[in-house]
Scaffold this active site. Structure first.
Site, PDB file in Angstrom:
ATOM      1  N   ASP A  31      12.397 -13.435   4.736  1.00 45.26           N
ATOM      2  CA  ASP A  31      12.774 -12.143   5.312  1.00 45.26           C
ATOM      3  C   ASP A  31      14.024 -12.338   6.169  1.00 45.26           C
ATOM      4  OD1 ASP A  31      10.979  -9.295   6.029  1.00 45.26           O
ATOM      5  OD2 ASP A  31      12.775  -9.769   7.192  1.00 45.26           O
ATOM      6  N   ILE A  58      17.897 -12.331   0.701  1.00 44.02           N
ATOM      7  CA  ILE A  58      17.671 -12.465  -0.747  1.00 44.02           C
ATOM      8  C   ILE A  58      18.989 -12.576  -1.509  1.00 44.02           C
ATOM      9  CG2 ILE A  58      15.377 -11.423  -0.862  1.00 44.02           C
ATOM     10  CD1 ILE A  58      16.756  -8.776  -1.716  1.00 44.02           C
ATOM     11  N   PHE A  79       9.305  -7.310  -1.838  1.00 43.85           N
ATOM     12  CA  PHE A  79       9.301  -6.102  -1.001  1.00 43.85           C
ATOM     13  C   PHE A  79      10.656  -5.853  -0.333  1.00 43.85           C
ATOM     14  CE2 PHE A  79       4.892  -7.617  -0.780  1.00 43.85           C
ATOM     15  CZ  PHE A  79       4.152  -6.461  -0.917  1.00 43.85           C
ATOM     16  N   THR A 132       9.333   2.533  -5.590  1.00 45.13           N
ATOM     17  CA  THR A 132       8.924   3.790  -4.964  1.00 45.13           C
ATOM     18  C   THR A 132       8.862   4.922  -5.988  1.00 45.13           C
ATOM     19  OG1 THR A 132       9.819   5.521  -3.505  1.00 45.13           O
ATOM     20  CG2 THR A 132      11.395   3.969  -4.349  1.00 45.13           C
ATOM     21  N   ASP A 133       8.078   5.955  -5.662  1.00 40.59           N
ATOM     22  CA  ASP A 133       8.053   7.154  -6.515  1.00 40.59           C
ATOM     23  C   ASP A 133       9.341   7.959  -6.393  1.00 40.59           C
ATOM     24  OD1 ASP A 133       7.688   8.177  -3.938  1.00 40.59           O
ATOM     25  OD2 ASP A 133       5.904   9.363  -4.418  1.00 40.59           O
ATOM     26  N   GLU A 134      10.174   7.655  -5.379  1.00 38.96           N
ATOM     27  CA  GLU A 134      11.368   8.480  -5.159  1.00 38.96           C
ATOM     28  C   GLU A 134      12.388   8.339  -6.283  1.00 38.96           C
ATOM     29  OE1 GLU A 134      12.723   8.637  -1.096  1.00 38.96           O
ATOM     30  OE2 GLU A 134      10.742   8.120  -0.326  1.00 38.96           O
ATOM     31  N   TYR A 158      19.188   5.866  -1.068  1.00 37.52           N
ATOM     32  CA  TYR A 158      18.029   4.954  -1.087  1.00 37.52           C
ATOM     33  C   TYR A 158      17.381   4.934  -2.465  1.00 37.52           C
ATOM     34  CZ  TYR A 158      13.124   3.590  -0.663  1.00 37.52           C
ATOM     35  OH  TYR A 158      11.888   3.020  -0.882  1.00 37.52           O
ATOM     36  N   LYS A 162      17.103   1.923  -5.333  1.00 36.45           N
ATOM     37  CA  LYS A 162      15.816   1.407  -5.835  1.00 36.45           C
ATOM     38  C   LYS A 162      15.737   1.591  -7.359  1.00 36.45           C
ATOM     39  CE  LYS A 162      12.739  -0.074  -3.908  1.00 36.45           C
ATOM     40  NZ  LYS A 162      12.405  -1.467  -3.464  1.00 36.45           N
TER      41      LYS A 162
HETATM   42  P1  NAD Z   1      10.622  -1.964   5.770  1.00 33.55           P
HETATM   43  O1  NAD Z   1      11.977  -1.384   5.986  1.00 33.55           O
HETATM   44  O2  NAD Z   1       9.570  -1.751   6.800  1.00 33.55           O
HETATM   45  O3  NAD Z   1      10.735  -3.557   5.577  1.00 33.55           O
HETATM   46  C1  NAD Z   1      11.730  -4.150   4.789  1.00 33.55           C
HETATM   47  C2  NAD Z   1      11.741  -5.652   5.100  1.00 33.55           C
HETATM   48  O4  NAD Z   1      12.736  -6.259   4.261  1.00 33.55           O
HETATM   49  C3  NAD Z   1      12.109  -5.972   6.547  1.00 33.55           C
HETATM   50  O5  NAD Z   1      11.241  -6.952   7.062  1.00 33.55           O
HETATM   51  C4  NAD Z   1      13.542  -6.508   6.436  1.00 33.55           C
HETATM   52  O6  NAD Z   1      13.862  -7.451   7.441  1.00 33.55           O
HETATM   53  C5  NAD Z   1      13.528  -7.140   5.052  1.00 33.55           C
HETATM   54  N1  NAD Z   1      14.870  -7.206   4.454  1.00 33.55           N
HETATM   55  C6  NAD Z   1      15.802  -6.212   4.395  1.00 33.55           C
HETATM   56  N2  NAD Z   1      16.914  -6.663   3.788  1.00 33.55           N
HETATM   57  C7  NAD Z   1      16.669  -7.954   3.421  1.00 33.55           C
HETATM   58  C8  NAD Z   1      17.439  -8.942   2.740  1.00 33.55           C
HETATM   59  N3  NAD Z   1      18.678  -8.686   2.314  1.00 33.55           N
HETATM   60  N4  NAD Z   1      16.880 -10.148   2.535  1.00 33.55           N
HETATM   61  C9  NAD Z   1      15.616 -10.428   2.975  1.00 33.55           C
HETATM   62  N5  NAD Z   1      14.855  -9.528   3.649  1.00 33.55           N
HETATM   63  C10 NAD Z   1      15.386  -8.312   3.858  1.00 33.55           C
HETATM   64  O7  NAD Z   1      10.164  -1.449   4.344  1.00 33.55           O
HETATM   65  P2  NAD Z   1       8.705  -1.084   3.814  1.00 33.55           P
HETATM   66  O8  NAD Z   1       8.397   0.317   4.162  1.00 33.55           O
HETATM   67  O9  NAD Z   1       7.775  -2.155   4.204  1.00 33.55           O
HETATM   68  O10 NAD Z   1       8.955  -1.133   2.238  1.00 33.55           O
HETATM   69  C11 NAD Z   1       8.785  -2.347   1.508  1.00 33.55           C
HETATM   70  C12 NAD Z   1       9.102  -2.092   0.050  1.00 33.55           C
HETATM   71  O11 NAD Z   1       8.234  -1.085  -0.458  1.00 33.55           O
HETATM   72  C13 NAD Z   1      10.518  -1.592  -0.207  1.00 33.55           C
HETATM   73  O12 NAD Z   1      11.005  -2.208  -1.374  1.00 33.55           O
HETATM   74  C14 NAD Z   1      10.351  -0.106  -0.393  1.00 33.55           C
HETATM   75  O13 NAD Z   1      11.355   0.425  -1.232  1.00 33.55           O
HETATM   76  C15 NAD Z   1       8.991  -0.040  -1.047  1.00 33.55           C
HETATM   77  N6  NAD Z   1       8.216   1.189  -0.820  1.00 33.55           N
HETATM   78  C16 NAD Z   1       8.040   1.685   0.435  1.00 33.55           C
HETATM   79  C17 NAD Z   1       7.280   2.839   0.628  1.00 33.55           C
HETATM   80  C18 NAD Z   1       7.016   3.395   2.011  1.00 33.55           C
HETATM   81  O14 NAD Z   1       6.425   4.477   2.128  1.00 33.55           O
HETATM   82  N7  NAD Z   1       7.397   2.713   3.080  1.00 33.55           N
HETATM   83  C19 NAD Z   1       6.715   3.488  -0.472  1.00 33.55           C
HETATM   84  C20 NAD Z   1       6.912   2.949  -1.752  1.00 33.55           C
HETATM   85  C21 NAD Z   1       7.663   1.802  -1.909  1.00 33.55           C
HETATM   86  P1  TYD Z   2      10.090   9.677   5.716  1.00 33.83           P
HETATM   87  O1  TYD Z   2       8.951   9.105   6.497  1.00 33.83           O
HETATM   88  O2  TYD Z   2      11.494   9.377   6.167  1.00 33.83           O
HETATM   89  O3  TYD Z   2       9.872   9.236   4.189  1.00 33.83           O
HETATM   90  P2  TYD Z   2      10.646   9.723   2.841  1.00 33.83           P
HETATM   91  O4  TYD Z   2      11.853  10.470   3.210  1.00 33.83           O
HETATM   92  O5  TYD Z   2      10.976   8.406   2.196  1.00 33.83           O
HETATM   93  O6  TYD Z   2       9.642  10.528   2.084  1.00 33.83           O
HETATM   94  O7  TYD Z   2       9.930  11.249   5.682  1.00 33.83           O
HETATM   95  C1  TYD Z   2       8.762  11.861   5.149  1.00 33.83           C
HETATM   96  C2  TYD Z   2       8.981  13.353   5.149  1.00 33.83           C
HETATM   97  O8  TYD Z   2       9.080  13.801   6.504  1.00 33.83           O
HETATM   98  C3  TYD Z   2      10.290  13.768   4.492  1.00 33.83           C
HETATM   99  O9  TYD Z   2      10.075  14.996   3.795  1.00 33.83           O
HETATM  100  C4  TYD Z   2      11.239  13.996   5.662  1.00 33.83           C
HETATM  101  C5  TYD Z   2      10.318  14.475   6.764  1.00 33.83           C
HETATM  102  N1  TYD Z   2      10.746  14.121   8.147  1.00 33.83           N
HETATM  103  C6  TYD Z   2      10.835  15.117   9.116  1.00 33.83           C
HETATM  104  O10 TYD Z   2      10.573  16.311   8.870  1.00 33.83           O
HETATM  105  N2  TYD Z   2      11.223  14.760  10.389  1.00 33.83           N
HETATM  106  C7  TYD Z   2      11.541  13.479  10.712  1.00 33.83           C
HETATM  107  O11 TYD Z   2      11.922  13.217  11.895  1.00 33.83           O
HETATM  108  C8  TYD Z   2      11.426  12.461   9.712  1.00 33.83           C
HETATM  109  C9  TYD Z   2      11.756  11.027  10.019  1.00 33.83           C
HETATM  110  C10 TYD Z   2      11.013  12.831   8.439  1.00 33.83           C
END
Ligand code: NAD
Ligand code: TYD
Length: 357
Positions: A31, A58, A79, A132-134, A158, A162
């Site tokens: 990380d 990475i 991740f 991600t589903d996005e 973003y 992805k």
């Molecule tokens: P996060 O932002 O909390 O964590 C990302 C981690 O990656 C951090 O620890 C960061 O230090 C590390 N990182 C960033 N750039 C790096 C690099 N160049 N080399 C090595 N490490 C690096 O993210 P998260 O929410 O834990 O998401 C993890 C994964 O899951 C991502 O790939 C994200 O796209 C995917 N994902 C997230 C969600 C969500 O709701 N959070 C949903 C679906 C998929």
């Molecule tokens: P977020 O947690 O940023 O996830 P994502 O955009 O990847 O789905 O946001 C979730 C939803 O909440 C999204 O529709 C944006 C909305 N949102 C707010 O309304 N206010 C906020 O301050 C944030 C951070 C998100």
């Protein structure tokens, strides 16, 4: 042994903790420790020889190659990413550098390593890409949920980055025969989520007497999954997934943002009422919408259930209550994050938005 990238972030650290709670197979955790990486998430593993933490990027192919050569993992679970849509709008470059280039360099290092393995080790190796589903874009109110064959239509820097990484992973399977797996999951929530994302941001703002900023009309829909259910889905796919395939992971929990924020306020009213006995709902503020804000995400998770027998363990009600309780019990964890650079981000993101009421 497995190599995890991004294992100090929100989902990665939950995955490492859950993994080591259930098996003795060691983890190398690579990380970079960006603003989102936090070793406090892994504090309970201090002194545990099953967890080897390496701070690194990475994109540093030589480092990844040497880690692979030294530790000979049987799998990579990827991740590491830049993960916040709003940050990708302010500064997309880091998203291309980490999510696209970084995944490419990781794949190249993995390909070199995998190619030189013995036939049996080659067969057993896995590269699991967490996505991600996005990538599927935005749904209308009556559209069916995303399946694994929904065409890609990413709308934010973003999700575009992805999507690009997903395509690279797909290509490495089809071209080189690499044993890849991809998971596309819906919005996660739970312990250790950085308070820039909706749920922890709202909890933190509520408890510190700040406005609860709802983008637009608050009717954008996300499909929420408790983080440990995402982690169990990944473990299933790693163990039993069909090579080259993708699996959608979701909890059948579509909710408009406003409903999420109301639920959080009601739980906080119950668990830690305001001194003046008013509801936290009075802090809700409507702010200017996010540019290009996707209206609705929804995951059809039937494939992973049908083929691998995975189902989420938590309902939204149980998961969200656990999450609020966790944040109430871990005020220090949040306090350590809410430092200068966090405040600068919040200032930059919310200053310009203005309130709508
Ligand atoms: P996060 O932002 O909390 O964590 C990302 C981690 O990656 C951090 O620890 C960061 O230090 C590390 N990182 C960033 N750039 C790096 C690099 N160049 N080399 C090595 N490490 C690096 O993210 P998260 O929410 O834990 O998401 C993890 C994964 O899951 C991502 O790939 C994200 O796209 C995917 N994902 C997230 C969600 C969500 O709701 N959070 C949903 C679906 C998929
Ligand atoms: P977020 O947690 O940023 O996830 P994502 O955009 O990847 O789905 O946001 C979730 C939803 O909440 C999204 O529709 C944006 C909305 N949102 C707010 O309304 N206010 C906020 O301050 C944030 C951070 C998100």
């Amino acid at each position: 042994m497995i190599l995890v990238t991004g294992g100090a972030g929100f989902i990665g650290s939950n995955f490492v903790l859950d993994w080591l709670a259930q098996s003795d197979e060691p983890v190398i955790n690579l990380d970079k420790l960006t603003y989102a990486g936090n070793l406090e998430n892994l504090a309970s593993l201090q002194g545990d020889s099953r967890h080897i933490f390496v701070q690194g990027d990475i994109n540093d192919r030589a480092l990844v190659e040497s880690l692979l050569a030294q530790h000979t993992p049987r799998a990579i679970v990827h991740f590491a990413a830049e993960s916040h849509v709003d940050r990708s709008i302010h500064g997309p470059e880091d998203f291309v550098i980490t999510n696209v280039n970084g995944t490419f360099h990781l794949l190249e290092a993995a390909r070199g390593y995998w190619s030189a393995l013995s036939p049996a080790e080659k067969d057993a190796f896995r590269f699991l890409h967490v996505s991600t589903d996005e990538v599927y874009g935005s749904l209308g109110p009556n559209d069916p949920a995303f399946t694994e064959t929904t065409p890609y239509a990413p709308n934010s820097p973003y999700s575009a980055s992805k999507a690009a990484s997903d395509h690279l992973v797909r290509a490495y399977h089809h071209t080189y025969g690499m044993p890849t797996l991809t998971t596309n999951c819906s919005n996660n929530y739970g312990p250790y989520q950085f308070p820039e994302k909706l749920i922890p941001l709202m909890i933190h703002n509520a408890l510190t007497g700040k406005p609860l900023p709802i983008y637009g009309d608050g009717m954008n829909v996300r499909d929420w999954l408790y983080v440990s259910d995402h982690c169990s889905g990944i473990r299933e796919v790693l163990g039993k997934g069909k090579l080259g395939e993708t699996y959608n992971i979701g909890g059948w929990n579509e909710k408009p943002n406003l409903e999420i924020v109301h639920t959080l306020c009601d739980l906080l009213d119950e668990l830690q009422p305001r001194a003046d006995k008013q509801s936290y709902r009075s802090q809700i503020t409507y702010v200017t919408d996010r540019p290009g804000h996707d209206r609705r995400y929804a995951i059809d998770a039937r494939k992973i259930e049908r083929e691998l027998g995975w189902r989420p363990a938590e309902t939204f009600d149980t998961g969200i209550r656990k999450t609020v309780q966790w944040y109430l019990q871990h005020g220090e964890w949040v306090e350590h994050i809410v430092n200068g650079s966090y405040r600068q981000w919040v200032e930059k993101q919310y200053r310009g938005l203005g309130t709508q009421d």
